[in-house]
Design a protein around this motif. Structure first.
Motif, PDB file in Angstrom:
ATOM      1  N   ALA A  72       0.836  -1.206   0.000  1.00  0.00           N
ATOM      2  CA  ALA A  72       0.000   0.000   0.000  1.00  0.00           C
ATOM      3  C   ALA A  72       0.872   1.258   0.000  1.00  0.00           C
ATOM      4  O   ALA A  72       0.567   2.245  -0.690  1.00  0.00           O
ATOM      5  CB  ALA A  72      -0.946  -0.009   1.204  1.00  0.00           C
ATOM      6  N   THR A  96      -8.189  10.008   0.384  1.00  0.00           N
ATOM      7  CA  THR A  96      -8.740   9.224   1.488  1.00  0.00           C
ATOM      8  C   THR A  96      -9.437   7.972   0.942  1.00  0.00           C
ATOM      9  O   THR A  96      -9.289   6.871   1.478  1.00  0.00           O
ATOM     10  CB  THR A  96      -9.721  10.077   2.311  1.00  0.00           C
ATOM     11  OG1 THR A  96      -8.983  11.136   2.932  1.00  0.00           O
ATOM     12  CG2 THR A  96     -10.418   9.261   3.379  1.00  0.00           C
ATOM     13  N   HIS A  97     -10.180   8.142  -0.147  1.00  0.00           N
ATOM     14  CA  HIS A  97     -10.857   6.980  -0.737  1.00  0.00           C
ATOM     15  C   HIS A  97      -9.842   5.973  -1.290  1.00  0.00           C
ATOM     16  O   HIS A  97     -10.034   4.763  -1.189  1.00  0.00           O
ATOM     17  CB  HIS A  97     -11.811   7.434  -1.843  1.00  0.00           C
ATOM     18  CG  HIS A  97     -12.964   8.235  -1.325  1.00  0.00           C
ATOM     19  ND1 HIS A  97     -13.658   9.147  -2.082  1.00  0.00           N
ATOM     20  CD2 HIS A  97     -13.545   8.273  -0.100  1.00  0.00           C
ATOM     21  CE1 HIS A  97     -14.615   9.698  -1.347  1.00  0.00           C
ATOM     22  NE2 HIS A  97     -14.555   9.188  -0.145  1.00  0.00           N
ATOM     23  N   ARG A  99      -6.872   5.428  -0.118  1.00  0.00           N
ATOM     24  CA  ARG A  99      -6.302   4.711   1.038  1.00  0.00           C
ATOM     25  C   ARG A  99      -7.295   3.723   1.619  1.00  0.00           C
ATOM     26  O   ARG A  99      -6.922   2.659   2.105  1.00  0.00           O
ATOM     27  CB  ARG A  99      -5.887   5.723   2.104  1.00  0.00           C
ATOM     28  CG  ARG A  99      -4.683   6.508   1.663  1.00  0.00           C
ATOM     29  CD  ARG A  99      -4.344   7.616   2.645  1.00  0.00           C
ATOM     30  NE  ARG A  99      -3.518   8.587   1.955  1.00  0.00           N
ATOM     31  CZ  ARG A  99      -3.616   9.903   2.098  1.00  0.00           C
ATOM     32  NH1 ARG A  99      -4.513  10.421   2.935  1.00  0.00           N
ATOM     33  NH2 ARG A  99      -2.829  10.704   1.415  1.00  0.00           N
ATOM     34  N   GLN A 100      -8.567   4.097   1.573  1.00  0.00           N
ATOM     35  CA  GLN A 100      -9.617   3.205   2.058  1.00  0.00           C
ATOM     36  C   GLN A 100      -9.597   1.899   1.253  1.00  0.00           C
ATOM     37  O   GLN A 100      -9.621   0.803   1.813  1.00  0.00           O
ATOM     38  CB  GLN A 100     -10.951   3.932   1.907  1.00  0.00           C
ATOM     39  CG  GLN A 100     -12.115   3.321   2.618  1.00  0.00           C
ATOM     40  CD  GLN A 100     -13.338   4.254   2.576  1.00  0.00           C
ATOM     41  OE1 GLN A 100     -13.211   5.476   2.458  1.00  0.00           O
ATOM     42  NE2 GLN A 100     -14.509   3.672   2.652  1.00  0.00           N
ATOM     43  N   SER A 103      -6.381  -0.144   1.784  1.00  0.00           N
ATOM     44  CA  SER A 103      -6.441  -0.808   3.081  1.00  0.00           C
ATOM     45  C   SER A 103      -7.389  -2.000   3.030  1.00  0.00           C
ATOM     46  O   SER A 103      -7.069  -3.085   3.522  1.00  0.00           O
ATOM     47  CB  SER A 103      -6.876   0.189   4.159  1.00  0.00           C
ATOM     48  OG  SER A 103      -6.982  -0.442   5.416  1.00  0.00           O
ATOM     49  N   PHE A 104      -8.544  -1.830   2.417  1.00  0.00           N
ATOM     50  CA  PHE A 104      -9.500  -2.935   2.330  1.00  0.00           C
ATOM     51  C   PHE A 104      -8.907  -4.114   1.560  1.00  0.00           C
ATOM     52  O   PHE A 104      -9.006  -5.270   1.977  1.00  0.00           O
ATOM     53  CB  PHE A 104     -10.804  -2.484   1.653  1.00  0.00           C
ATOM     54  CG  PHE A 104     -11.822  -3.585   1.593  1.00  0.00           C
ATOM     55  CD1 PHE A 104     -12.661  -3.832   2.667  1.00  0.00           C
ATOM     56  CD2 PHE A 104     -11.920  -4.406   0.480  1.00  0.00           C
ATOM     57  CE1 PHE A 104     -13.580  -4.878   2.634  1.00  0.00           C
ATOM     58  CE2 PHE A 104     -12.841  -5.452   0.427  1.00  0.00           C
ATOM     59  CZ  PHE A 104     -13.665  -5.679   1.513  1.00  0.00           C
TER      60      PHE A 104
END
Lengths: 216, 216
Positions: A72, A96-97, A99-100, A103-104
């Motif tokens: 990531a 932010t999206h 990274r979301q 991360s998922f």
């Protein structure tokens, strides 16, 4: 300080494929160093555990010599270094999206569902338990991709990672056809030039690695 | 658009504790909504799966109404929203290092070592296999913290996350005392005002939750 070409340590078709795709998208000057996933030996004969203590791929040797780890983080670094390739959003909420989703994909899909399946030391119960998470996790991503071409508004490093992970369904009991939206997404991305090239190269290396281990 | 206070959905002492710590560090105005980790019911009686389809914590309702998920993304968002709290580096390489540690903690420690142990549906073999990764992964972090106060140059959201995960050793067979540098790091952070306050509150809620479940 001697500046040099970036080096990507990868194992064929492992999650490091996502970094190769990102580097191809960016038309980055990089050297690719294969690591045998079983023996942890680099293709040029070095003990990979002496390079990365946990022997995990990907690892990216930056041009100043630092070894960057964690997919990531590496993917975001490549996106930042090559802004012209537009591999990441530029606005704060878009990042932010990104990274979301990174991360998922790395926690819920890669580590949660698939990692134990590929781990030779994992007992059958651990593999089965991990696979039991596939239904909810893949349905979650499928819901996101309903009516969308990419995870975000355009192709990003998160798509490179998700494509890589979805490919693993072909060598696990997870049947991607149960999620037509995911099967179509993977097939679309598979035609993308950077991905077609990266996949073909690593598929050939994967087959060679299998053949080597079959002999020994 | 009605602006409102941020809402953090959390379960006591789960990884959402890291977000609470970050919000306290930032002196952010936020509401904390408990979610029973077993029943997936919020403390105010709602079905959490109707709020977050996978019923995972943390989830952060932003002041514009969007529900942000995934701890690594939420922690970076909080750091960005409250720059005065200095919860993240501001230089590109420093941010890369922050992401590297957030990714390591979430994939290798949280999902890789601890998640199956807390998963009531995980068979014993899956828990044991996950715990077999503790030695190498915790030694990796311990090597980083040798001679350092924090993971990066100063306290960051990565420390909030690592503290939270290290606390889990007290309710698992992982003996933190085998890594004196980690035990000392956790003890130091435990005294930090934001952390002491967050931990005390969630420890009390955790005890209440255990007591409720013991009755039923």
């Amino acid at each position: 300080m001697v500046m040099r070409t970036m080096e990507l340590y990868f194992s064929p078709l492992a999650c490091s494929l996502a970094t190769r795709i990102a580097l191809y998208e960016a038309e980055a000057d990089a050297t690719f160093i294969g690591v045998d996933a079983e023996s942890h030996t680099t293709y040029d004969g070095r003990d990979y555990a002496q390079i990365h203590g946990l022997a995990l791929v990907p690892a990216l040797r930056l041009d100043d010599g630092e070894l960057l780890t964690e997919n990531a983080a590496i993917l975001q670094h490549v996106a930042e270094q090559f802004p012209a390739a537009r591999l990441a959003p530029t606005d704060a909420r878009g990042l932010t999206h990104l990274r979301q989703w990174l991360s998922f994909i790395s926690t819920e899909l890669h580590k949660g569902v698939f990692n134990p399946v590929f781990d030779a030391t994992a007992p059958a119960d651990a593999k089965a338990h991990a696979l039991s998470k596939a239904q909810s996790r893949l349905s979650w991503v499928a819901a996101r991709l309903e009516g969308r071409e990419f995870l975000l508004d355009r192709f990003s490093v998160a798509d490179a990672y998700l494509y890589t992970v979805l490919n693993w369904t072909f060598v696990t009991p997870v049947d991607l056809k149960r999620w037509p939206v995911l099967a179509a997404y993977r097939a679309r991305l598979h035609e993308r030039p950077s991905i077609a090239r990266a996949f073909a190269q690593e598929q050939a290396l994967y087959a060679e690695e299998r053949a080597r281990h079959a002999k020994t």
